[in-house]
Design a protein around this motif. Structure first.
Motif, short mmCIF file in Angstrom:
data_model
loop_
_atom_site.label_atom_id
_atom_site.label_comp_id
_atom_site.label_asym_id
_atom_site.label_seq_id
_atom_site.Cartn_x
_atom_site.Cartn_y
_atom_site.Cartn_z
N LEU A 161 0.80 -1.21 0.00
CA LEU A 161 0.00 0.00 0.00
C LEU A 161 0.84 1.27 0.00
O LEU A 161 0.60 2.19 -0.78
N LEU A 162 1.82 1.36 0.88
CA LEU A 162 2.44 2.65 1.15
C LEU A 162 3.87 2.81 0.64
O LEU A 162 4.27 3.92 0.31
N SER A 163 4.63 1.74 0.59
CA SER A 163 6.06 1.86 0.34
C SER A 163 6.61 0.61 -0.33
O SER A 163 5.93 -0.41 -0.41
N PRO A 164 7.87 0.68 -0.78
CA PRO A 164 8.47 -0.51 -1.40
C PRO A 164 8.63 -1.65 -0.40
O PRO A 164 8.78 -1.43 0.80
N ALA A 165 8.60 -2.86 -0.92
CA ALA A 165 8.77 -4.03 -0.05
C ALA A 165 10.22 -4.16 0.41
O ALA A 165 11.13 -4.10 -0.41
N PRO A 166 10.46 -4.33 1.71
CA PRO A 166 11.82 -4.57 2.20
C PRO A 166 12.21 -6.02 1.95
O PRO A 166 11.48 -6.94 2.33
N LEU A 167 13.33 -6.25 1.32
CA LEU A 167 13.73 -7.61 0.96
C LEU A 167 14.94 -8.11 1.73
O LEU A 167 14.95 -9.24 2.20
#
Length: 290
Positions: free
Chosen positions: A80-86
């Motif tokens: 929804l709000l931000s890039p996925a942390p990987l």
């Protein structure tokens, strides 16, 4: 992410701006030693585009702070709000560098002229409100206070006074010091010693301005969370109002934005706290320039 880490290590160690490996094409998007960003495009269709961001390894642990903030956001509402942390790797390339890998964000940077597009900004503010609904009690992810967070106005004034004393010791230009000293005294005289009630403590971005979010198909997404943590939501709005990217917005539209967000938050003291934080930030900006 097959083959990505060796490609990152190669492009950094060889000081290249672009590099193609059997699996990835890496393109450098920023040139700063700290917060260097690479757009990583897979040479195989099955992989999505990724972003690699480099941080200097310091006591502030900015890479860890951003990674933790993104994990908090994704635990609340993925995509929804931000890039996925990987992935976060401390000192993978060199002892002084940390590596953060996230998904790549597509979209267009918000730009404004003399007047605001109020429909667009209402969408942006409602998205920010979702961030500010996250509190220490609603997440299991460990986060410190934001780099920009201060419990009371005078805590911030004390920090600025210490910074001004350091500048005096370094014998910075006297006229500039006198100007900053007068500005600091003016702000100190007009700030409340403390808030009448405790300010709310929520997740805040800590560097929230036009260069740090994008909009695509009426969806807003925020990035660059290295200053994030727990703090007063008013600080995010104050950061926007005092940033150079917002300088051309007229006073009427600035007031509209603050009032609109106050209504969204249903917070009667919000506008006052935004005003106080904005004054603090202007004085701090002068100190950093000095």
């Amino acid at each position: 992410m097959r083959g990505l880490l060796p490609a990152v290590k190669h492009i950094v160690n060889e000081s290249k701006s672009s590099y193609t490996s059997p699996f990835w094409t890496l393109t450098q998007m920023t040139g700063d030693l700290n917060h260097r960003v690479y757009h990583c495009q897979s040479t195989q269709d099955a992989q999505r585009d990724l972003m690699v961001k480099l941080f200097e390894h310091t006591d502030e642990k900015l890479a860890w702070r951003e990674y933790s903030a993104l994990r908090t956001l994704w635990a609340v509402d993925p995509h929804l709000l931000s890039p996925a942390p990987l992935l976060l790797l401390e000192s993978y390339i060199a002892p002084e560098l940390d590596v953060l890998i996230t998904e790549w964000l597509d979209g267009t940077t918000i730009t404004i002229g003399e007047s605001l597009n109020k429909m667009q900004w209402t969408t942006i503010l409602h998205t920010l409100a979702e961030v500010h609904q996250i509190t220490p009690e609603t997440t299991r992810v460990k986060l410190p206070d934001s780099v920009m967070a201060f419990d009371q106005p005078m805590d911030f004034i004390h920090r600025l006074a210490l910074g001004l004393q350091v500048l005096r010791d370094e014998q910075v230009d006297r006229d500039l010091l006198d100007f900053v000293d007068k500005a600091l005294s003016h702000v100190q005289q007009h700030l409340p010693q403390k808030w009448a009630d405790d300010a709310p403590k929520t997740l805040i971005h800590g560097d929230w301005h036009l260069h740090n979010f994008v909009m695509d198909d009426e969806t807003v997404r925020f990035f660059d969370w290295e200053m994030a943590g727990w703090g007063d939501p008013a600080m995010d709005i104050a950061l926007l109002l005092t940033h150079e990217s917002f300088a051309d917005v007229n006073l009427y539209d600035q007031r509209w934005l603050v009032e609109t967000y106050r209504e969204i938050q249903q917070d009667e003291t919000f506008a006052q706290r935004v005003d106080v934080d904005s004054q603090r930030l202007v004085v701090e900006w002068f100190l950093f320039q000095a």
